[in-house]
Design a protein around this motif. Structure first.
Motif, short mmCIF file in Angstrom:
data_model
loop_
_atom_site.label_atom_id
_atom_site.label_comp_id
_atom_site.label_asym_id
_atom_site.label_seq_id
_atom_site.Cartn_x
_atom_site.Cartn_y
_atom_site.Cartn_z
N GLN A 167 0.85 -1.20 0.00
CA GLN A 167 0.00 0.00 0.00
C GLN A 167 0.89 1.25 0.00
OE1 GLN A 167 -3.57 -0.06 0.27
NE2 GLN A 167 -3.48 2.15 -0.08
N CYS A 170 3.09 1.43 -3.34
CA CYS A 170 2.39 1.76 -4.59
C CYS A 170 1.65 3.10 -4.54
CB CYS A 170 1.39 0.68 -4.96
SG CYS A 170 2.12 -0.90 -5.34
N THR A 171 1.29 3.56 -3.35
CA THR A 171 0.41 4.74 -3.33
C THR A 171 0.93 5.94 -2.53
OG1 THR A 171 -0.86 4.01 -1.41
CG2 THR A 171 -1.64 3.24 -3.54
N LEU A 222 -3.51 -4.07 -5.52
CA LEU A 222 -2.45 -3.10 -5.80
C LEU A 222 -1.54 -3.60 -6.92
CD1 LEU A 222 -1.71 -2.23 -2.10
CD2 LEU A 222 -2.35 -0.53 -3.82
#
Ligand code: ZN
Length: 350
Positions: A167, A170-171, A222
């Motif tokens: 998480q 990737c974000t 994801l």
């Protein structure tokens, strides 16, 4: 190199280098006057960051000075054309040893923040200061990371991330310049450690089943969104030491659609399965997708002799110790069968 454009570029690069050197010399001179320390700007910045200077007023003064100098330096840098800036960024990353390691494996004290509200802040203090916008400003930090993206795969082949960290990977806007780690490292191979999903006892599994399912769903979601930029390897690493994994089939079943979707996007999908307890270390590369059912049945015994499309595999193949005993085969075969059926969708009953 004979075109007037390149000649002009070369002249301007030389001029820019001379300018930068004189700027650094000037900063060096000012710094010596300021603290009477025979250290250059970079070292002071690093000293400050590593906490070697214990006198707090000196630390603060040095920090403020280092930040102000870096900001001023960035402002001058931004007056140069982008091509020249890129050459300078390239030189910063292409040093020996390349400072990329400080970013890929930062100091243990570093954590990738998700909750920092942005500069001024300290959340990047363990990374090279030239990607810290608190020092160089947002634009130079951004361009520096773009330059890193271009050179990263030249120095380090593979980046490993834990499934639970995806998480953030990737974000999260960890550099505060609108770029994720996934984007910066997108040209390197990627390994995702997923051993945490595999359980050794029913009771723990029962108690945490719902959370586990959510975690797997989040991770696979994801991964499926990961953009494809160039062919590169993505490895699912499953390392655990349970003598009997109670949910391996379930976990692989949940991962299977993502494993295939990424392959269909163009990634070279690999599995690295390790269980020290059962003396298993299987590296299954892209070649195994083409195996027939019969090959799946027989290849476990001769895995060391096969080219499975997993570069690390070659070293193992040369290890004479790798010949399986009957007992090892008996212990390992059920796991092999589960992997074939549930991750690669092979009909082993055929
Ligand atoms: Zn921050």
């Amino acid at each position: 190199m004979s075109s007037p454009y390149f000649q002009q570029l070369a002249t301007e690069t030389r001029r820019a280098r001379v300018n930068l050197c004189s700027q650094l010399n000037e900063q060096h001179r000012q710094l010596n006057e300021f603290s009477d320390a025979k250290v250059n700007l970079h070292e002071v910045t690093e000293f400050y960051r590593w906490g070697y200077l214990s006198d707090s007023s000196l630390v603060e003064a040095n920090a403020a000075y280092a930040k102000a100098s870096c900001k001023e330096f960035s402002e001058r840098l931004l007056t140069l054309p982008r091509e020249l800036r890129d050459m300078i960024y390239g030189q910063l990353w292409n040093r020996d040893p390349p400072p990329l390691g400080q970013m890929v494996w930062p100091n243990r004290a570093h954590t990738w923040q998700t909750r920092c509200s942005g500069p001024p802040c300290m959340c990047l203090e363990h990374l090279p200061h030239f990607i810290d916008l608190n020092f160089v400003g947002a634009q130079v930090a951004y361009e520096m990371l773009e330059a890193l993206k271009r050179v990263a795969a030249k120095y380090i082949r593979d980046y490993t991330v834990n499934a639970g960290e995806l998480q953030n990977f990737c974000t999260a806007d960890v550099f505060h310049v609108g770029m994720t780690r996934e984007e910066v490292l997108r040209r390197m191979d990627l390994t995702i450690s997923m051993g945490q999903f595999v359980y050794g006892d029913e009771k723990t599994l029962e108690e945490t089943q719902a959370i586990l399912e959510e975690d797997i769903e989040e991770a696979t979601g994801l991964l499926q969104q990961m953009p494809f930029e160039k062919p590169r390897a993505v490895t699912f690493n499953i390392t655990h030491d349970h003598a009997k994994a109670v949910n391996l089939a379930q976990v692989l079943q949940s991962l299977q659609p993502t494993f295939e979707a990424l392959r269909d996007k163009g990634f070279q999908m690999r599995l690295h399965y390790i269980n020290h307890n059962l003396e298993i270390d299987w590296q299954l590369g892209s070649a195994v997708w083409d195996w027939s059912v019969e090959e799946w049945r027989t290849n476990m015994r001769k895995l060391g002799d096969l080219n499975v499309g997993f570069p690390l595999h070659v070293q193992d193949a040369q290890d004479p110790e790798k010949t399986l005993t009957e007992e090892q085969f008996k212990n390992q075969d059920p796991t092999w069968d589960i992997i074939a059926r549930h991750l690669y969708g092979v009909n082993m009953d055929m």
